[in-house]
Enzyme design. Structure first.
Site, short mmCIF file in Angstrom:
data_model
loop_
_atom_site.label_atom_id
_atom_site.label_comp_id
_atom_site.label_asym_id
_atom_site.label_seq_id
_atom_site.Cartn_x
_atom_site.Cartn_y
_atom_site.Cartn_z
N GLY A 50 13.40 7.19 57.64
CA GLY A 50 12.61 7.11 56.16
C GLY A 50 11.59 8.08 55.97
CD1 TRP A 52 12.89 14.44 55.96
CD2 TRP A 52 14.46 15.30 54.75
NE1 TRP A 52 13.14 15.50 56.54
CE2 TRP A 52 13.92 16.32 55.69
CE3 TRP A 52 15.38 15.65 53.53
CZ2 TRP A 52 14.54 17.79 55.69
CZ3 TRP A 52 15.82 16.90 53.69
CH2 TRP A 52 15.65 17.93 54.70
CG ASP A 68 21.03 7.29 58.54
OD1 ASP A 68 20.07 8.23 58.73
OD2 ASP A 68 21.84 7.11 59.42
CG ASP A 112 16.37 15.61 58.39
OD1 ASP A 112 16.44 16.77 58.77
OD2 ASP A 112 15.58 14.93 58.87
CE LYS A 152 18.59 17.85 61.04
NZ LYS A 152 17.16 17.18 61.41
#
Ligand SMILES: C[S@@+](CC[C@H](N)C(=O)[O-])C[C@H]1O[C@@H](n2cnc3c(N)ncnc32)[C@H](O)[C@@H]1O
Length: 201
Positions: A50, A52, A68, A112, A152
């Protein structure tokens, strides 16, 4: 490397500022340099634990949908969805969330997301390629015109081709690294801004 050796300055800064992870500083740098978060809704992939999400909250006034495949402790004013972004059903879940919130799309897509590294660079690169490509496809589905993506991946043979493939949809494109990335990592971020609104070429 030992756990103690991995506790660098970003780790201690994250602790003192109560970020859940040192990764928060990666997004803070991307925001400072590129303004990847605007005033609209944010779709975030690979959010857990968490860091970001917490950082994103301080920039946007729009709602945040964080996704996620592993659980995340709740963050106030953020919707968390436990889902695998590679699974086709994630598209329906995102669409359902948008319509439940009367929204037409997202002004930012942040990712990410990354699998645990294996130590085999070629394997890690190709897995990261698969995730990044999927994030970029989902971005084309859900971004609103003028929107922005930061995603990413691990740099490798397939990076240039992936970057080229999506560049035509945006006015601004950049491959960059950030200072909170650990030394020796091939982690990079693909940043695209000002989405044309055209979803196919
Ligand atoms: C580096 S961590 C993210 C750190 C997080 N952004 C933060 O700031 O605290 C990478 C995350 O990507 C998630 N991830 C990897 N593959 C995924 C997938 N296929 N779908 C959804 N999440 C995924 C992992 O579960 C992990 O939580």
């Amino acid at each position: 490397m030992s756990t103690a050796g991995r506790k660098d300055s970003f780790y201690f800064r994250a602790k003192s500022l109560e970020y859940r992870s040192r990764a928060a500083f990666k997004l803070l740098e991307l925001q400072e340099r590129f303004g990847v978060i605007g005033n609209g809704p944010v779709l975030e992939f690979g959010s857990s634990p968490g860091g970001w999400t917490q950082a994103a909250l301080s920039f946007t006034v729009g709602p945040i949908l964080s996704i996620d495949r592993v659980s995340m402790e709740p963050v106030e004013n953020v919707t968390f969805l436990k889902a695998d972004l590679l699974d086709p059903s994630v598209e329906v879940k995102i669409r359902d969330w948008l319509s439940a919130n009367n929204l037409g799309g997202f002004s930012s897509v942040l990712s990410d997301a990354m699998v645990k590294t294996s130590g085999n660079h070629s394997l890690d690169h190709s897995r990261s390629y698969e995730i990044c490509r999927r994030v970029l496809d989902l971005s084309l589905m859900f971004l609103t015109e003028g929107g922005c993506v930061a995603a990413k991946m691990f740099q490798g043979d397939l990076t240039a081709e992936l970057f080229r493939k999506y560049s035509g949809f945006f006015d601004f494109r950049k491959i960059t690294s950030v200072s909170a990335t650990r030394e020796g990592s091939s982690e990079i971020y693909l940043v695209f801004k000002r989405f044309s609104g055209k979803r196919v070429r």
